[in-house]
Every structure is written in structure tokens, then in C-alpha cells.
Design an enzyme around this catalytic site. Structure first.
Site, PDB file in Angstrom:
ATOM      1  N   HIS A 133      14.706 -27.945 -11.632  1.00 17.35           N
ATOM      2  CA  HIS A 133      15.231 -28.984 -12.688  1.00 17.35           C
ATOM      3  C   HIS A 133      16.546 -29.329 -12.452  1.00 17.35           C
ATOM      4  O   HIS A 133      17.109 -28.385 -11.671  1.00 17.35           O
ATOM      5  CB  HIS A 133      15.117 -28.333 -13.807  1.00 17.35           C
ATOM      6  N   ASP A 210      15.117 -19.668 -12.959  1.00 16.22           N
ATOM      7  CA  ASP A 210      14.990 -20.246 -14.011  1.00 16.22           C
ATOM      8  C   ASP A 210      13.711 -20.050 -14.668  1.00 16.22           C
ATOM      9  O   ASP A 210      12.498 -20.421 -14.194  1.00 16.22           O
ATOM     10  CB  ASP A 210      15.007 -21.678 -13.711  1.00 16.22           C
ATOM     11  N   GLN A 213       9.706 -22.318 -17.892  1.00 16.50           N
ATOM     12  CA  GLN A 213       8.290 -22.672 -18.178  1.00 16.50           C
ATOM     13  C   GLN A 213       7.682 -21.257 -17.803  1.00 16.50           C
ATOM     14  O   GLN A 213       6.220 -21.415 -18.409  1.00 16.50           O
ATOM     15  CB  GLN A 213       7.859 -23.644 -16.742  1.00 16.50           C
ATOM     16  N   LYS A 236      11.531 -23.627 -25.931  1.00 14.10           N
ATOM     17  CA  LYS A 236      10.205 -23.725 -25.023  1.00 14.10           C
ATOM     18  C   LYS A 236       9.228 -22.649 -25.520  1.00 14.10           C
ATOM     19  O   LYS A 236       8.174 -22.626 -24.818  1.00 14.10           O
ATOM     20  CB  LYS A 236      10.573 -23.836 -23.563  1.00 14.10           C
ATOM     21  N   CYS A 374      14.073 -34.957 -15.289  1.00 13.94           N
ATOM     22  CA  CYS A 374      15.405 -33.989 -14.673  1.00 13.94           C
ATOM     23  C   CYS A 374      14.904 -33.479 -13.392  1.00 13.94           C
ATOM     24  O   CYS A 374      15.429 -32.393 -13.157  1.00 13.94           O
ATOM     25  CB  CYS A 374      15.755 -33.231 -15.631  1.00 13.94           C
TER      26      CYS A 374
END
Length: 417
Positions: A133, A210, A213, A236, A374
Site C-alpha cells: 500500500h 503492515d 489486512q 479495518k 493505493c
């Protein structure tokens, strides 16, 4: 849903009652025909989070930490209880290693702006992947330009998965940081983060992951992974917008200067100098998002009550069903994701712009995300301007995927006329 009622759910993957669980999300009461397949951008909020934040404002809200009155003490307790919930959720050793921020974007920028100038020098290297991202790409790109370092790109392989062999060849004594996603926000590719950390640490590099997700969908144990930094966003993970988490090893956080300055993060200010608090408060300048932290803690309770193993198995089943269902539609090109993908499917329809696909799907009450997500470097690698992305949550089932497929088929028919 209360903790007690959640515990009464049969959460075995094969028996997960999605329709019953969906009733805990008020958005589906006011939008009963909605098929929401955009949880990768932001998940819907359960009633426990919505009500919990509202109740906090009604009964316990005040500014935190330095208030000497009882209400401020209660608010501080709720805020710090949320920090402890995050610590336990990620299996962090010390709650001082949990920093509350506005989201994963701010967390990554904090590390890039604080750790970066202190530990990355001219000639050093940072490795990112083609799957990142922009939030885990641009801050490192700008940092390298600022200090005269080199940004190195680890590629995907022909299957769309992370090319671990190629990554290993890019590591060297100049590598200072490796920044990778846990699960791709475009393809759902699941990266071998434990092995990545092992290889990077062998070369003396630090690793930031990261986890935006991954956190809502699978168990995450930062000690088992072994990473130095891990970030995620609350919105999220069924929590409020505007709250996120930076996990950092305490020795690293203690060696990093503040990024932002202001109230709450200092111990002493004189005309000549300022002394700063220890982590995590050193990195929490100003009034924090108190209600956001409380809401995030409630969202993590919600996830834990269902069971992260249960959620992962449920969404793995949906992912497999979705791959099979979409792959059987002529003219649908599914973005590859290597050997393992989780909860995210990106695709294009031959001859139809992704924005047109998304508009037609919306007419069928199917909500998806379209565009470059993104992740323009990945779009360039794939040779497309953008894709249609369907991403799953705990409120989705196979009937939702059938609705998606039917809407895609209707779109194909419309543009064939």
C-alpha cells in the site's frame, strides 16, 4: 452483542451462523439488501462497539492522565485498559510497547520520521515489496531521498506471490529496514513474515509489518513473528475510524526521538531544554483519541469472542469459494496471489472499466472497491490501471459471493450489447 451472547454462538467454522451474526451490525438493519464486500477498506461496526463508545461518552469521558478528579481517573483507566487489550491481542510482552496513533498510516510515518533519520544514513538501504500500500511505500521512498539512502523493491513471482528467493538475494550488510505487508490489500496474498524476519535479522536489518489486512482475519503473535514493528488500523478491525496501533520493541522505541511534540509527552520544559517521557507516551502528543481507543478495545473483544481461528477458517472458505465462482465466469481475470490468499479478490472484466463494473454492481446492491487501491507500483507491475476488489468480513457468506457473481455476469451482458 454482549460477550455472553457471543460466547453462546456456535463458532465452529462449518457452523458459523453468519446470518445471526449479521444482526449484530446495525448497518444491515437499515440496508437489508446490502452485500458489503469492502471490508478491506473499512469494516462495518458491531452494535457492541457503537453502543460502547456512546456509553463511554455518557458515563466516563474526561481527558486522561493528569486529571486528579475521579471522572478523569475512570477515563484514564478505560484508555489504558484498551492498551492492555491490544497488548494481549498481539501477544506483546510489555504494554509500553503499544503506541496509540490515528491509524497504520500515521504509525508507519512515525517510524519513518523518528527511527529513520536516527538510524538510516547515506548509503543505507530499505527494502519494500511490490505488494505494498502507498502508506508502506511512500514514507520510505521519501526517507531514502531525504538521507541519500536507496529504496530496494522486492518483487512478486509469476504466481503473484512474494518471491522469497529474490528477496533473500537483495538483503545485504547495507539493509537497515525491511517493510512488508502481512496480507496484500490488492490480491490477498499472504506473506511468509516469519521467514522474512528471520532472513532480515540475519543481516542486521529491522522489520516493520503492515498488519491492516491480517489483524481482523487471523491470529497475530508478534513475538512468534519476531518483527521489530507491527502496525494496524482500528477501522479495518471492526473498530472506530481515527485510531490505530504501533507495536515497537521497547528498546527501539526508547532509542527513538519524538516525532510530534506537545502536551502529554514531556516531563520537564524549561527555557533552555525539554525532557520527554518514556515510551509509549513520548509518541502520544496532545489529547489522544480516547473514545477511539475504548472502541478499539471493544472491537478486539468482539473478534476474540468469535475466535480468530474461527474467523480465519471462515474467510479462507469464502476465499476459496470466491476464487472458484469468479473463475468460472468468462472474461473475468482474477489477480493472482501466489500459493495462499486470504479474504481479498481483485479482478477485471474484459472490455469493461473497473469503475463501470463497480457502478453496475452498486445497482445490484453489491458494494465493492474499484481503482488502484493505493498500490500503483503493483498496478504497474500487473499492467492495469486498476481493478475491482471484493473483500470479506465476518458478516459475509457464500450467498454474498453468489450475488457478486450474478452482478458481474449481468455487467458482462450489459456491455456485450
Amino acid at each position: 452483542m454482549s460477550g455472553a451472547s457471543l460466547r453462546n454462538l456456535d463458532t465452529r467454522p462449518a457452523a458459523l451462523d453468519v446470518r445471526r451474526l449479521r444482526r449484530e451490525f446495525p448497518i444491515f438493519e437499515t440496508n437489508p439488501d446490502l452485500v458489503f464486500l469492502d471490508s478491506g477498506a473499512s469494516a462495518q461496526k458491531p452494535r457492541s462497539v457503537i453502543d460502547g463508545v456512546a456509553e463511554f461518552y455518557r458515563t466516563d469521558y474526561a481527558n486522561v492522565h493528569r486529571g486528579v478528579y475521579a471522572l478523569s481517573g475512570r477515563s484514564t483507566d478505560r484508555f489504558e485498559e484498551a492498551r492492555e487489550k491490544v497488548r494481549a491481542f498481539l501477544n506483546v510482552r510489555d504494554e509500553r510497547e503499544i503506541v496509540f496513533v490515528r491509524g497504520a498510516t500515521e504509525a508507519i510515518n512515525l517510524v519513518a520520521q523518528s527511527w529513520g533519520p536516527a538510524f538510516l544514513k547515506e548509503g543505507g538501504e530499505i527494502i519494500v515489496t511490490e505488494l505494498e500500500h502507498h502508506s508502506n511505500f511512500v514514507p520510505w521512498q521519501m526517507l531514502c531521498q531525504r538521507v541519500g539512502a536507496k529504496l530496494v523493491i522486492a518483487p512478486i513471482d509469476v504466481t503473484g506471490g512474494f518471491d522469497l528467493a529474490q528477496f533473500e538475494t537483495l538483503l545485504n550488510s547495507r539493509t537497515r529496514m525491511v517493510a512488508v505487508t502481512h496480507v496484500s490489500n490488492v490480491s490477498g496474498a499472504l506473506l511468509p513474515v516469519e521467514k522474512i524476519v528471520q532472513l532480515a535479522h540475519a543481516k542486521g536489518a529491522k522489520v516493520l509489518i503492515d498488519g491492516c489486512q491480517a489483524v481482523p482475519r487471523m491470529p497475530v503473535d508478534v513475538r512468534a513473528i519476531g518483527c521489530d514493528f507491527y502496525v494496524f488500523s482500528g477501522h479495518k478491525a471492526y473498530g472506530p475510524s481515527g485510531i490505530g496501533v504501533l507495536y515497537g520493541r521497547y528498546d527501539l522505541l526508547a532509542s527513538m526521538p519524538p516525532w510530534q511534540t506537545g502536551g502529554g509527552m514531556i516531563t520537564t520544559v524549561t527555557l533552555e531544554r525539554t525532557e520527554f517521557q518514556d515510551p509509549p507516551h513520548r509518541f502520544e502528543a496532545g489529547t489522544p483519541d480516547i473514545s477511539g481507543a475504548v472502541g478499539l478495545g471493544t472491537a478486539l473483544d468482539f473478534i476474540e469472542a468469535i475466535g480468530r481461528d474461527t474467523i480465519q477458517e471462515h474467510e479462507e472458505t469464502l476465499t476459496g469459494y470466491g476464487v472458484d465462482r469468479l473463475s468460472r465466469i468468462p472474461g473475468v481475470d482474477l489477480v493472482a496471489a501466489g500459493q495462499r490468499r486470504l479474504s481479498i479478490l481483485s479482478f477485471n472484466v474484459d472490455g469493461v472499466h473497473p469503475h463501470d463494473v463497480g457502478t453496475v454492481l452498486d445497482q445490484h446492491n453489491v458494494a465493492v472497491r474499484v481503482g488502484h487501491h493505493c498500490a500503483q507500483p503493483l498496478m504497474d507491475r500487473l499492467g492495469v490501471a486498476g481493478t475491482v476488489r471484493a473483500s470479506f468480513g465476518v458478516y459475509n457468506d457464500e450467498a454474498d459471493i453468489d450475488r457478486l457473481a450474478q452482478a458481474v455476469e449481468a455487467c458482462r451482458e450489459m456491455f456485450r450489447r
